[in-house]
Design an enzyme around this catalytic site. Structure first.
Site, PDB file in Angstrom:
ATOM      1  CG  ASP A   1      -3.210   6.575  -7.298  1.00 29.51           C
ATOM      2  OD1 ASP A   1      -3.525   6.775  -8.482  1.00 29.51           O
ATOM      3  OD2 ASP A   1      -2.706   5.508  -6.897  1.00 29.51           O
TER       4      ASP A   1
ATOM      5  CG  ASP B   1      -6.017   1.400 -10.270  1.00 27.65           C
ATOM      6  OD1 ASP B   1      -6.438   0.286 -10.581  1.00 27.65           O
ATOM      7  OD2 ASP B   1      -6.541   2.466 -10.652  1.00 27.65           O
TER       8      ASP B   1
ATOM      9  CG  ASP C   1       0.230   3.518  -5.333  1.00 29.24           C
ATOM     10  OD1 ASP C   1      -0.427   4.403  -5.913  1.00 29.24           O
ATOM     11  OD2 ASP C   1       0.620   2.491  -5.894  1.00 29.24           O
TER      12      ASP C   1
END
Length: 224
Positions: free
Chosen positions: A11, A13, A176
């Site tokens: 991922d 961001d 995240d």
């Protein structure tokens, strides 16, 4: 658990970079154009992670539920203005998290193939990676508009594996948020959660990834 992996899907961001400061600048510039009050960066931080359209919907509604839904014409104008403002500030205050550059360099040295799978519009991914000096580490990036669906749908992860010629059993997803962990689980791909990103105040461990790290460089101990 991860000994047979040769491909890492990341991922962007909240995992590799903290982009909230620039996203907040663009959101607030858009809101001011529409004659609306801006929000604190800390508030906008809780809205990031589901792509630009949802971020704009949340900003227009003033809440994470994005309710009430905006008028279609207002939304279209707001989204276009947000994208324009964001294109001007992509890496003004955005920074890679500590240890990201060094860790990616070591993973590349170890022979891993690495790719970005993000809900962020793809037009922004390459410029950000270039400006932060991270582009050389990635063989591929899959942006949020490349397929009809986004994470937590598994399709973007499977699409990345297909384009890389990688069996899903040989891949691992690092992210995240619930979008990343759920997408990986639905794709049949093992996952590693990072605890420091954007997950709406829910501990990443609650999503039961296959492993968790508190710092990005701890990936080097897991991925051998």
């Amino acid at each position: 658990m991860f000994e047979q992996k040769n491909t890492i899907l990341f991922d962007l961001d909240g995992t590799l970079i903290d982009s909230v400061p620039d996203l907040a600048l663009a959101i607030n510039a858009m809101l001011r154009e529409l004659g609306r009050e801006p929000f604190e960066e800390a508030t906008i931080r809780g809205w990031v992670g589901n792509g630009s359209a949802m971020l704009v919907r949340r900003a227009l509604a003033g809440n994470r539920e994005a309710e009430p839904a905006p008028d279609a014409e207002i939304f279209a104008r707001a989204h276009a203005r947000f994208l324009d403002h964001y294109s001007r500030v992509l890496a003004q205050a955005t920074r890679a998290y500590p240890g990201v550059g060094e860790t990616l360099a070591e993973l590349k040295r170890r022979g891993y193939t690495m790719a970005i799978v993000t809900n962020k519009p793809g037009q922004f991914v390459a410029p950000i990676l270039e400006r932060l000096g991270l582009a050389e580490y990635f063989a591929l990036s899959v942006g949020g508009e490349e397929l009809p669906v986004k994470k937590p749908d598994p399709a973007p992860l499977l699409h990345a594996c297909e384009r890389l010629g990688c069996d899903k059993e040989a891949a691992v997803m690092v992210g995240d948020s619930s979008n990343d962990i759920l997408a990986a689980r639905r794709a049949g791909i093992e996952s590693i959660g990072v605890s420091y990103g954007y997950n709406y105040d829910t501990p990443i461990e609650a999503l039961a990834p296959d492993a968790t790290v508190e710092r990005f460089d701890q990936l080097l101990k897991i991925l051998r």
